[in-house]
Design a protein around this motif. Structure first.
Motif, PDB file in Angstrom:
ATOM      1  N   UNK A  21      54.405  46.936  50.295  1.00  0.00           N
ATOM      2  CA  UNK A  21      53.278  47.013  49.376  1.00  0.00           C
ATOM      3  C   UNK A  21      53.672  47.818  48.134  1.00  0.00           C
ATOM      4  N   UNK A  22      53.888  47.134  47.012  1.00  0.00           N
ATOM      5  CA  UNK A  22      54.345  47.820  45.810  1.00  0.00           C
ATOM      6  C   UNK A  22      53.310  48.813  45.289  1.00  0.00           C
ATOM      7  N   UNK A  23      52.030  48.483  45.389  1.00  0.00           N
ATOM      8  CA  UNK A  23      50.976  49.372  44.899  1.00  0.00           C
ATOM      9  C   UNK A  23      50.959  50.672  45.686  1.00  0.00           C
ATOM     10  N   UNK A  24      51.039  50.570  47.022  1.00  0.00           N
ATOM     11  CA  UNK A  24      51.050  51.768  47.857  1.00  0.00           C
ATOM     12  C   UNK A  24      52.354  52.547  47.679  1.00  0.00           C
ATOM     13  N   UNK A  25      53.424  51.807  47.383  1.00  0.00           N
ATOM     14  CA  UNK A  25      54.710  52.459  47.223  1.00  0.00           C
ATOM     15  C   UNK A  25      54.789  53.376  46.027  1.00  0.00           C
ATOM     16  N   UNK A  26      53.917  53.187  45.048  1.00  0.00           N
ATOM     17  CA  UNK A  26      53.908  54.047  43.853  1.00  0.00           C
ATOM     18  C   UNK A  26      53.297  55.415  44.122  1.00  0.00           C
ATOM     19  N   UNK A  27      52.583  55.541  45.234  1.00  0.00           N
ATOM     20  CA  UNK A  27      51.917  56.796  45.542  1.00  0.00           C
ATOM     21  C   UNK A  27      52.910  57.797  46.117  1.00  0.00           C
ATOM     22  N   UNK A  28      52.678  59.083  45.845  1.00  0.00           N
ATOM     23  CA  UNK A  28      53.536  60.145  46.350  1.00  0.00           C
ATOM     24  C   UNK A  28      53.564  60.158  47.874  1.00  0.00           C
ATOM     25  N   UNK A  29      52.456  59.785  48.493  1.00  0.00           N
ATOM     26  CA  UNK A  29      52.366  59.802  49.956  1.00  0.00           C
ATOM     27  C   UNK A  29      53.333  58.807  50.593  1.00  0.00           C
ATOM     28  N   UNK A  30      53.819  57.857  49.816  1.00  0.00           N
ATOM     29  CA  UNK A  30      54.771  56.869  50.344  1.00  0.00           C
ATOM     30  C   UNK A  30      56.029  57.558  50.869  1.00  0.00           C
ATOM     31  N   UNK A  31      56.457  58.639  50.197  1.00  0.00           N
ATOM     32  CA  UNK A  31      57.657  59.359  50.598  1.00  0.00           C
ATOM     33  C   UNK A  31      57.414  60.349  51.728  1.00  0.00           C
ATOM     34  N   UNK A  36      57.181  54.240  55.673  1.00  0.00           N
ATOM     35  CA  UNK A  36      56.511  54.054  54.384  1.00  0.00           C
ATOM     36  C   UNK A  36      56.072  52.610  54.172  1.00  0.00           C
ATOM     37  N   UNK A  37      54.978  52.397  53.437  1.00  0.00           N
ATOM     38  CA  UNK A  37      54.491  51.027  53.184  1.00  0.00           C
ATOM     39  C   UNK A  37      55.400  50.240  52.250  1.00  0.00           C
ATOM     40  N   UNK A  38      56.312  50.920  51.547  1.00  0.00           N
ATOM     41  CA  UNK A  38      57.229  50.230  50.638  1.00  0.00           C
ATOM     42  C   UNK A  38      58.552  50.972  50.594  1.00  0.00           C
ATOM     43  N   UNK A  39      59.642  50.221  50.587  1.00  0.00           N
ATOM     44  CA  UNK A  39      60.977  50.804  50.493  1.00  0.00           C
ATOM     45  C   UNK A  39      61.793  50.011  49.476  1.00  0.00           C
ATOM     46  N   UNK A  40      62.869  50.614  49.010  1.00  0.00           N
ATOM     47  CA  UNK A  40      63.771  49.950  48.070  1.00  0.00           C
ATOM     48  C   UNK A  40      65.036  49.537  48.806  1.00  0.00           C
TER      49      UNK A  40
END
Length: 221
Positions: A21-31, A36-40
């Protein structure tokens, strides 16, 4: 940047893909999350021509580029064994590529020699690796697989007329006079060039067990 200013090489760079989820991945909580909901992911390779992206290399094509560019550090090659697909895994621990060029009928002929060493990392078929003839068969299969991936990368680059391997540089170094007559139309010349690929593969270690567990099991049955 060096490739962009070179007369005999086009750029190639690794691709970066956002998975999830790119939108969720932009949030600080992703890290801060265990999952995490998004990874690179570093994925595929981008071919360029005249500064523009022209093609994505995936899988074996991309690995073939690393071999040609002499940048192969380590990888796992899966090869067939006794009619079983991808039954043996070989870990490449050392690889060296040499490129030489001849001029024939005003056209370059490239000679690509790859010498690679590896260890058997996985066996899923009944094979006795203590026998030299069995190891030789695996080396031949491994060499064929490497050559196939190199040719896939070469064909992809020639289809897009994008010399990402630096073959033009090789012509310039070995035959500077011939290069002067080719450089203005090098992408077209590169696309029509022939290449001879030779691979020497050597298995140095076959693991702690010389006989596959599957072989011993089949004998008991």
């Amino acid at each position: 940047m060096k490739a962009l200013t070179s007369e005999g090489r086009e750029p190639i760079i690794s691709g970066i893909t956002i998975v999830g989820n790119q939108k969720e991945g932009k949030k600080l909580s992703n890290n801060e999350q265990t999952v995490p909901p998004a990874v690179i992911e570093i994925k595929s390779m981008a071919l360029f021509k005249d500064g523009k992206l022209t093609y994505w290399l995936h899988g074996h094509e991309g690995r073939g580029v690393s071999w040609i560019q002499n940048k192969m550090k380590s990888t796992i090659i899966n090869i067939n064994c006794k009619d079983q697909k991808d039954a043996v895994g070989i870990e490449v621990v050392r690889s060296k590529t040499e490129i030489k060029v001849d001029i024939r009928a005003k056209r370059p002929m490239f000679h690509i020699l790859i010498r690679e060493e590896g260890d058997i990392s996985e066996v899923k078929c009944p094979i006795d690796t203590s026998k030299e003839e069995e190891v030789k068969k695996l080396e031949t299969e491994w060499a064929n697989e490497t050559r196939k991936e190199v040719m896939q990368a070469l064909y992809a680059a020639q289809r897009t007329k994008s010399d990402v391997f630096g073959f033009g540089d090789a012509v310039n170094r070995a035959h500077p006079r011939a290069w002067e007559s080719m450089k203005n139309d090098w992408n077209e010349t590169f696309a029509d060039s022939k290449a001879d690929v030779k691979v020497d593969a050597f298995i140095r270690r076959t693991g702690m067990r010389t006989k596959s567990f599957l072989m011993e099991q089949s004998k008991q049955e």
